[in-house]
Design an enzyme around this catalytic site. Sequence first.
Site, PDB file in Angstrom:
ATOM      1  N   HIS A 199      -6.680  -5.854  -1.102  1.00  0.00           N
ATOM      2  CA  HIS A 199      -5.683  -4.649  -1.162  1.00  0.00           C
ATOM      3  C   HIS A 199      -4.697  -5.360  -0.144  1.00  0.00           C
ATOM      4  O   HIS A 199      -4.908  -5.616   1.108  1.00  0.00           O
ATOM      5  CB  HIS A 199      -6.247  -3.572  -0.259  1.00  0.00           C
ATOM      6  CG  HIS A 199      -5.303  -2.426  -0.229  1.00  0.00           C
ATOM      7  ND1 HIS A 199      -5.155  -1.628  -1.257  1.00  0.00           N
ATOM      8  CD2 HIS A 199      -4.782  -1.807   0.925  1.00  0.00           C
ATOM      9  CE1 HIS A 199      -4.146  -0.781  -0.733  1.00  0.00           C
ATOM     10  NE2 HIS A 199      -3.936  -0.870   0.226  1.00  0.00           N
ATOM     11  N   SER A 253       0.811  -1.230  -0.002  1.00  0.00           N
ATOM     12  CA  SER A 253       0.044  -0.024  -0.029  1.00  0.00           C
ATOM     13  C   SER A 253       0.615   1.210   0.123  1.00  0.00           C
ATOM     14  O   SER A 253       1.574   1.405  -0.924  1.00  0.00           O
ATOM     15  CB  SER A 253      -0.927   0.020   1.229  1.00  0.00           C
ATOM     16  OG  SER A 253      -2.178   0.946   0.777  1.00  0.00           O
ATOM     17  N   ASP A 278      -8.918  -2.990  -6.727  1.00  0.00           N
ATOM     18  CA  ASP A 278      -8.450  -2.592  -5.258  1.00  0.00           C
ATOM     19  C   ASP A 278      -9.316  -1.852  -4.406  1.00  0.00           C
ATOM     20  O   ASP A 278      -9.949  -0.836  -4.549  1.00  0.00           O
ATOM     21  CB  ASP A 278      -7.027  -1.468  -5.524  1.00  0.00           C
ATOM     22  CG  ASP A 278      -6.431  -1.440  -4.385  1.00  0.00           C
ATOM     23  OD1 ASP A 278      -6.855  -0.738  -3.207  1.00  0.00           O
ATOM     24  OD2 ASP A 278      -5.294  -1.864  -4.389  1.00  0.00           O
TER      25      ASP A 278
END
Length: 419
Positions: free
Chosen positions: A364, A201, A297
């Site tokens: 994610h 991330s 995502d």
Amino acid sequence: MKKLLWSLTLFGHILIILPVNGMMEFEEMEWFTDFNGTKMFQTQNDVYSEAKFPMVGLTLIQSAAAKGAVCLDGSLPGYHMHRGFGSGAKNWLVQLEGGGWCDTIRNCKYRKTSRRGSSMYMEKEIPFTGILSDRAAENPDFYNWNRVKVRYCDGGSFSGDSENKAAKLQFRGKRIWLAAMQELMSKGMRQAKQALLSGCSAGGLAAILRCDDFGNMFLPSTRVKCLSDAGFFLDAIDVSGGRSLRRLYAGVVKLQNLETKLPRDCINRLNPTSCFFPQNLINQIKTPLFILNAAYDSWQIQESLAPKSADPSGSWHDCRLNYAKCNASQIQFLQSFRTRMVNLIKGFAKPSKNGVFLNSCFAHCQTERYDTWYSKNSPAVKNKGIAVAVGDWYFERGGAKLIDCAYPCDKTCHNLVFR
């Protein structure tokens, strides 16, 4: 089959996550801006309790203060390191922690009262799972490497070097990066035969931003590559026609004075905010890079495509929480997002040095979770799981350009659903 339960403690909230028919259900929403950080895992029968994973202690970088390499609140930065062994003793994997960004003084002041802005609140020990696991059965290619997780406490993806004295905020991500790398070099990474920089991330974005810096630290004889997990954030139009993520990034760039810290070849072409988006960076990176991302995502759907601020009527509320509740026009909007991601990645994927795993999942971060990284039912594209694809690319065994067909064709996804 036993149900997996994950319990996360985030800003005082407890979440329980259950895999249900291939989906993961979440009790609350407050977790999401903090999703991609350190997690604690449990199961109903304690099969995957913390005791089953190696618990790795926090090391504060004592030399950092003299270098001005400090967290938002001025505390020392830190990392967790698990030593390699056997044939992996001279190989290094460095994982940059993620955890969103702060784009205003108010948000950053709040952040410095958490582990995302101060080492005073960081866990003293964390479990190493997924790509950080020390078990060959869970992490076949990297289990015996020196594995390091660098904690994230600067709010700017390890990129800033400024301060706000009035607010008592330190934006020293670039210095933290350098201090951490210098310390690891002194602990043996300088003699690495193989090295991999990864991140998830906001840490995945940092892995892209710092990739060539990492590559330049080693001798030409060292095999050095980078892996970005869920770090391919698009400069996308949201459901209101605006650009929510661009507004957020513009705030981060301005607040942390990143104009002079972002890649020069990009700044010469585009404005600074554009140079915080990976799509404008990846084709100029010289070090081999692997991009792992879910085409739908979950973070980007929640915070970039359909944030509450862009959906005052709430027409996207159910869809943004659970893809199964999206109507036909909403699915079409998400398909357009996937198409754009695929098109942006195609040129990057052409050089043989680069790798791609783009699966059509609502997810994610997939490297630090044992169930998505390497297990019997891990997500796969063309029958190849994530860990195998990354390993094939890193060790040049072939087959590292994997782009999934569009939803709903993939039945191997571990999709995220929120309640």
